[in-house]
Design an enzyme around this catalytic site. Structure first.
Site, PDB file in Angstrom:
ATOM      1  N   ASP A 183       0.577  -1.093   0.002  1.00 21.97           N
ATOM      2  CA  ASP A 183       0.140   0.105  -0.070  1.00 21.97           C
ATOM      3  C   ASP A 183       1.051   1.082  -0.136  1.00 21.97           C
ATOM      4  O   ASP A 183       0.432   2.463  -0.186  1.00 21.97           O
ATOM      5  CB  ASP A 183      -0.549   0.119   1.135  1.00 21.97           C
ATOM      6  CG  ASP A 183      -2.192  -1.435   1.000  1.00 21.97           C
ATOM      7  OD1 ASP A 183      -2.176  -0.981   0.246  1.00 21.97           O
ATOM      8  OD2 ASP A 183      -2.425  -1.776   1.775  1.00 21.97           O
ATOM      9  N   ARG A 243     -10.308   3.798   0.067  1.00 22.96           N
ATOM     10  CA  ARG A 243      -8.655   4.182   0.282  1.00 22.96           C
ATOM     11  C   ARG A 243      -8.172   4.842  -0.642  1.00 22.96           C
ATOM     12  O   ARG A 243      -7.223   5.737  -0.685  1.00 22.96           O
ATOM     13  CB  ARG A 243      -8.527   2.474   0.591  1.00 22.96           C
ATOM     14  CG  ARG A 243      -8.666   2.239   1.758  1.00 22.96           C
ATOM     15  CD  ARG A 243      -8.322   2.719   3.451  1.00 22.96           C
ATOM     16  NE  ARG A 243      -8.677   2.312   4.103  1.00 22.96           N
ATOM     17  CZ  ARG A 243      -7.112   0.957   5.014  1.00 22.96           C
ATOM     18  NH1 ARG A 243      -6.302   1.176   4.554  1.00 22.96           N
ATOM     19  NH2 ARG A 243      -7.954   0.801   5.599  1.00 22.96           N
ATOM     20  N   HIS A 278      -9.869  -2.651  -1.072  1.00 25.51           N
ATOM     21  CA  HIS A 278      -8.874  -2.525  -2.058  1.00 25.51           C
ATOM     22  C   HIS A 278      -9.711  -2.673  -3.282  1.00 25.51           C
ATOM     23  O   HIS A 278     -10.353  -3.726  -3.054  1.00 25.51           O
ATOM     24  CB  HIS A 278      -7.734  -2.322  -1.670  1.00 25.51           C
ATOM     25  CG  HIS A 278      -6.745  -1.617  -0.982  1.00 25.51           C
ATOM     26  ND1 HIS A 278      -6.044  -2.482  -0.003  1.00 25.51           N
ATOM     27  CD2 HIS A 278      -6.563  -0.692  -0.480  1.00 25.51           C
ATOM     28  CE1 HIS A 278      -5.606  -1.870   1.478  1.00 25.51           C
ATOM     29  NE2 HIS A 278      -5.875  -0.375   0.051  1.00 25.51           N
ATOM     30  N   CYS A 324      -0.908  -7.802  -1.333  1.00 25.70           N
ATOM     31  CA  CYS A 324      -0.401  -6.595  -0.267  1.00 25.70           C
ATOM     32  C   CYS A 324       0.461  -6.767   0.444  1.00 25.70           C
ATOM     33  O   CYS A 324       1.262  -6.055   1.278  1.00 25.70           O
ATOM     34  CB  CYS A 324      -1.784  -6.375   1.018  1.00 25.70           C
ATOM     35  SG  CYS A 324      -3.159  -7.683   0.308  1.00 25.70           S
TER      36      CYS A 324
HETATM   37  C1  CIR Z   1      -5.818  -2.207   5.916  1.00 25.04           C
HETATM   38  O1  CIR Z   1      -6.848  -1.867   6.630  1.00 25.04           O
HETATM   39  O2  CIR Z   1      -5.011  -0.570   5.681  1.00 25.04           O
HETATM   40  C2  CIR Z   1      -5.186  -3.061   6.680  1.00 25.04           C
HETATM   41  N1  CIR Z   1      -5.126  -4.109   7.798  1.00 25.04           N
HETATM   42  C3  CIR Z   1      -5.205  -3.821   5.448  1.00 25.04           C
HETATM   43  C4  CIR Z   1      -4.820  -4.124   4.511  1.00 25.04           C
HETATM   44  C5  CIR Z   1      -4.296  -4.417   3.050  1.00 25.04           C
HETATM   45  N2  CIR Z   1      -4.268  -4.252   1.854  1.00 25.04           N
HETATM   46  C6  CIR Z   1      -3.950  -4.628   0.754  1.00 25.04           C
HETATM   47  O3  CIR Z   1      -5.027  -4.850   0.496  1.00 25.04           O
HETATM   48  N3  CIR Z   1      -3.406  -4.358  -0.044  1.00 25.04           N
END
Ligand code: CIR
Length: 255
Positions: A65, A131, A163, A250
């Site tokens: 991310d 996001r 996402h 991720c």
């Molecule tokens: C969040 O909510 O930001 C984290 N717990 C999970 C992020 C997952 N990232 C992704 O799908 N690229």
């Protein structure tokens, strides 16, 4: 892809953000799953660098991310989740020692997370959802096109998943795999989407790399779709990351 950055799972993982109601993650199991993931990348000829855990950032194992890498350049993102913003600066040194680094922009409007950025051939789909907003997507578009004007950038409003890539990934330039829990807000005119059964939807987050398709769980449909696309299916168990709303893509930055 030849290189990957992953970040070790912190002890604080269970304090991360999640909308899932699957219970707290088992830290020891999460670490074993993370190691298996890194090993799977290594088995595909990728040199994997494992960065230290960041205890102050419970979600920092979801390293995808914080940057978008394209054409040998890393663009550091601006996460929408305020508690994740510090992860970006924490990733800067590791990226800067390996490639040129640019910023999406440190001030002004707009946010974007790497989980919303889906490359498929010469097309780039940027999910507009919780996001990533249009201003953040616009900044990414501007930065990427200045380095690679041949890219076509499309914005994809969606809902139902955290996402875009949580619920839609590319198996080829015009072939996608989808989770029916993801709702695309407009018509999809960019190729075929093979939709998984709802109960296997988490397997739509396929990591396609070096001729293989890595997916989470034991979805038979995902195995079929990946195989039909001419890719070697590699199922992995990432149950503990799913509890924190994360998936396969991720967990790494690849180039
Ligand atoms: C969040 O909510 O930001 C984290 N717990 C999970 C992020 C997952 N990232 C992704 O799908 N690229």
């Amino acid at each position: 892809m030849r290189h990957a950055l992953v970040r070790r799972v912190p002890d604080s993982m269970a304090r991360g953000i999640t909308r899932q109601r699957l219970g707290p993650p088992d830290l020891a199991l999460a670490r074993r799953q993370h190691e298996a993931y890194a090993r799977a990348l290594g088995s595909l000829g990728i040199e994997v660098t494992v960065l230290d855990a960041l205890e102050e950032f419970p979600d920092s194992a979801f390293i995808e991310d914080v940057a978008v890498i394209h054409g040998g350049v890393a663009i550091l993102t601006r996460p929408a989740a305020p508690e994740r913003r510090g992860e970006v600066e924490a990733a800067r040194p590791a990226l800067r020692s390996r490639m040129p680094v640019r910023d999406l922009g440190r001030s002004g409007p707009g946010f974007l997370e790497g989980g919303d950025v889906l490359f498929a051939g010469r097309e780039l789909f940027v999910g507009i959802g919780e996001r990533t907003d249009p201003a953040g997507a616009g900044r990414l578009r501007q930065r990427l096109l200045s380095g690679d004007p041949t890219l076509t950038v499309r914005y994809v409003p969606f809902r139902g998943r955290l996402h875009l890539k949580t619920g839609l990934t590319a198996l080829g330039p015009e072939l996608f795999v989808g989770d029916p829990g993801l709702t695309l807000e407009g018509p999809w005119e960019f190729g075929t989407v093979r939709w998984l059964p709802a109960e296997e939807g988490h397997a739509a987050n396929v990591l396609v790399v070096n001729g293989a398709g890595l997916f989470d769980g034991s979805s038979r449909s995902a195995r079929t779709f990946v195989t039909d696309a001419g890719l070697r299916p590699i199922p992995l168990d990432l149950s503990e990351f799913r509890k924190m709303d994360g998936g396969l893509t991720c967990l790494s930055l690849l180039w």
